[in-house]
Design a protein around this motif. Structure first.
Motif, short mmCIF file in Angstrom:
data_model
loop_
_atom_site.label_atom_id
_atom_site.label_comp_id
_atom_site.label_asym_id
_atom_site.label_seq_id
_atom_site.Cartn_x
_atom_site.Cartn_y
_atom_site.Cartn_z
N GLN B 48 0.77 -1.57 -0.19
CA GLN B 48 0.11 0.28 -0.07
C GLN B 48 1.40 1.78 0.20
N TRP B 49 0.03 2.32 -0.07
CA TRP B 49 1.13 3.39 -0.53
C TRP B 49 0.50 4.57 -0.03
N LEU B 50 2.44 4.59 0.70
CA LEU B 50 1.95 6.32 2.36
C LEU B 50 2.47 7.30 2.04
N LEU B 51 2.35 8.57 2.66
CA LEU B 51 3.49 9.41 2.62
C LEU B 51 4.84 9.25 2.85
N PRO B 52 5.94 9.59 2.86
CA PRO B 52 6.88 9.40 4.11
C PRO B 52 6.61 10.34 5.21
N GLY B 53 6.80 9.19 6.05
CA GLY B 53 6.83 9.59 7.77
C GLY B 53 7.93 8.91 8.18
N ILE B 90 -8.69 9.05 17.02
CA ILE B 90 -8.29 7.85 17.23
C ILE B 90 -9.16 6.78 16.61
N ASN B 91 -8.02 5.56 16.49
CA ASN B 91 -8.41 4.72 15.46
C ASN B 91 -7.65 5.02 14.32
N ARG B 92 -6.60 6.27 14.26
CA ARG B 92 -6.77 7.01 12.43
C ARG B 92 -5.71 5.06 11.81
N SER B 93 -5.34 4.77 12.61
CA SER B 93 -4.15 3.52 12.08
C SER B 93 -3.94 1.98 12.27
N ALA B 145 -4.57 4.63 -4.48
CA ALA B 145 -4.62 5.49 -3.05
C ALA B 145 -3.86 5.12 -1.99
N LEU B 146 -4.26 5.81 -0.73
CA LEU B 146 -3.60 6.03 -0.28
C LEU B 146 -3.97 5.11 1.01
N ALA B 147 -2.98 4.77 2.11
CA ALA B 147 -3.20 4.10 2.85
C ALA B 147 -4.01 4.80 4.56
N MET B 148 -4.16 4.05 5.44
CA MET B 148 -4.64 5.04 6.30
C MET B 148 -5.70 5.88 6.15
N HIS B 150 -3.87 8.94 5.05
CA HIS B 150 -2.71 9.81 4.65
C HIS B 150 -3.41 10.62 2.54
N GLN B 151 -4.82 9.95 2.53
CA GLN B 151 -5.62 10.84 1.69
C GLN B 151 -6.12 12.36 2.52
N ALA B 152 -6.10 11.46 3.85
CA ALA B 152 -7.18 13.57 4.29
C ALA B 152 -5.18 14.16 4.05
N ILE B 153 -4.70 13.97 4.34
CA ILE B 153 -3.28 14.27 5.06
C ILE B 153 -2.62 15.14 4.09
N TYR B 154 -3.10 14.40 2.48
CA TYR B 154 -2.11 14.73 1.03
C TYR B 154 -3.78 15.72 0.89
N ASP B 155 -4.87 15.40 1.13
CA ASP B 155 -5.57 16.68 0.58
C ASP B 155 -5.99 17.87 1.70
N THR B 156 -5.45 17.72 2.86
CA THR B 156 -5.52 19.74 3.49
C THR B 156 -4.36 20.06 2.32
N ALA B 157 -3.03 19.66 3.30
CA ALA B 157 -1.70 19.77 2.27
C ALA B 157 -1.81 20.88 0.87
N LEU B 158 -2.36 19.67 0.30
CA LEU B 158 -3.12 20.77 -0.72
C LEU B 158 -3.76 22.22 -0.74
N THR B 159 -4.34 21.67 0.12
CA THR B 159 -5.81 22.99 0.39
C THR B 159 -4.31 24.02 0.92
N SER B 160 -3.96 23.86 1.91
CA SER B 160 -2.92 24.34 2.76
C SER B 160 -1.86 24.76 2.07
N LEU B 161 -1.81 24.67 1.43
CA LEU B 161 -0.63 24.67 -0.47
C LEU B 161 -1.06 25.90 -1.34
N ARG B 162 -2.83 25.89 -2.04
CA ARG B 162 -3.29 26.47 -2.12
C ARG B 162 -3.38 27.98 -1.74
N GLN B 163 -4.03 28.01 -0.14
CA GLN B 163 -3.94 29.05 0.44
C GLN B 163 -2.67 30.01 0.76
N GLN B 164 -2.51 29.66 1.41
CA GLN B 164 -0.83 29.97 1.59
C GLN B 164 -0.06 30.99 -0.03
N LEU B 165 -0.57 30.15 -0.77
CA LEU B 165 -0.30 30.45 -1.65
C LEU B 165 -0.48 32.20 -2.45
#
Lengths: 245, 245
Positions: B48-53, B90-93, B145-148, B150-165
């Motif tokens: 399964q695919w993950l963000l590096p952590g 809780i229970n995210r992983s 598809a990302l496991a756990m 991590h899709q939500a983490i990625y989505d939040t990152a992209l939204t934050s990047l767009r806003q901060q830009l």
């Protein structure tokens, strides 16, 4: 002595119930009499001032913990809450709890998650907890020194609030349900710490498209009574996603 | 078997050296051939695919941990790194590491601190770790598809990047040292997912006041060779504090 035993018992309960190494600290902003205010607590043992904070229970989501701590300290539930930074330097609280003998919970390394809250000042009833003897509002230009790294946490919260105010209409959480455009502008000026051009402010606020204009007006001023506005909750929620580019 | 023993030994080392219950996950953005890309790793055991952590050592600041994890996975040091959210449900992983027999480290509750990184794609050399068999760039519109969560983490990152830009000129961290205004606009359009008006973009970028215009030009295009620009590091740093209101 009795006090010490109580703290040791609370410490034991924390190890049983809370996630170690994690704390939440909240910068609670309110707006009253044209001043931006922050809720602070004073530690009974050291007489030092701190932001209100707490811990995350093992069966509790982190954001729910921040809401619970805020509810306990203000009586207000489900407020606008925004995570704005993680304060995770080593030794950030080292030495601070040395006077708590045998209290291993507080002697841990804590990584603190910072939330800022925007609340309606009039709804808040500040409450002390078992560690504090004062919990009260302080105007941001009359704040006492804060212990540990809480000054840095506060500074980061204010910077985040100012930045987010530039692209999200979040400030309105600080006002009563109905307000005039002048009251809203005064709020923005107070948060940003500078005056804004009236025409530019009006255009920018209107561009968010979230205000409902009411027939009733603010009575009692020297000038022509201005219209009252409130927030359209659906459009407000949509606008929080928006980006001005 | 040998593999299992190695994982059990790594788990024991984690309990000795790292802060329990805390992880850092990074959304590493790069820009290459007019595509925004994200660095992903694949778990060898689950495919399964993950963000590096990774984790935070007991003697390490949280932000330093995020930089270290990034350095281990990319070979690049001291990159632009921005904390954008805490993922503490809780229970995210829960259940994700069930195949790791006797590996108590991974079976803890983890509260993950999300950072996004903006890196120069050409400088990165993706590296696997002991748990993964692939580490590579994926274009954001061709992601697996990302496991756990991590899709939500990625989505939040992209939204934050767009806003901060929209209020900080951070996007230039994704470009080589010298670039044309067209290349910069293409980058912004790629991140924001929509085309921008050329004149408005030019004015807005120039208002940041951080670009140095060079005499040399981009050669080889069909059109008149455009000027190259680079970032004034002092003015860039100042502008990161700025707010457009």
């Amino acid at each position: 002595m009795e006090k010490d035993e109580k703290i040791i018992e609370m410490s034991r309960q924390m190890w049983d119930n809370a996630v170690p190494h994690i704390s939440v600290d909240s910068v609670v902003f309110g707006f009253h009499e044209n001043q931006l205010k922050v809720l602070l607590t004073r530690m009974a043992s050291t007489r030092q001032w701190l932001l209100p904070g707490g811990y995350v229970f093992k069966n509790e989501n982190v954001e729910d913990a921040a809401q619970r701590v805020l509810r306990e300290r203000t009586g207000v539930d489900r407020v606008y809450l925004q995570e704005f930074g993680v304060f995770g330097n080593i030794n950030r609280s080292e030495g601070y709890f040395d006077d708590y003998e045998d209290d291993l919970w507080h002697k841990q390394r804590f990584i603190s998650i910072g939330f800022y809250a925007l609340v309606n000042y009039m709804e808040v009833i500040p409450e002390i907890d078992d560690y504090s003897d004062i919990c009260e509002w302080k105007a941001i230009d009359e704040m006492p020194a804060l212990a540990m790294d809480h000054q840095a946490i506060y500074d980061t919260a204010l910077t985040s609030l100012r930045q987010q105010l530039s692209y999200k209409p979040i400030g309105m959480n600080l006002l009563p349900e109905r307000f005039t455009i002048s009251e809203l502008q005064k709020l923005y000026e107070t948060i940003l710490g500078r005056t804004l051009n009236r025409g530019n402010f009006y255009r920018r606020i209107m561009r968010f498209g979230i205000l409902i204009k009411h027939e009733d007006r603010r009575k009692g001023g020297a000038h022509k009574s201005p219209n009252l506005y409130s927030i359209d909750p659906v459009k407000y929620h949509e606008s929080l996603q928006g980006i001005d580019w």
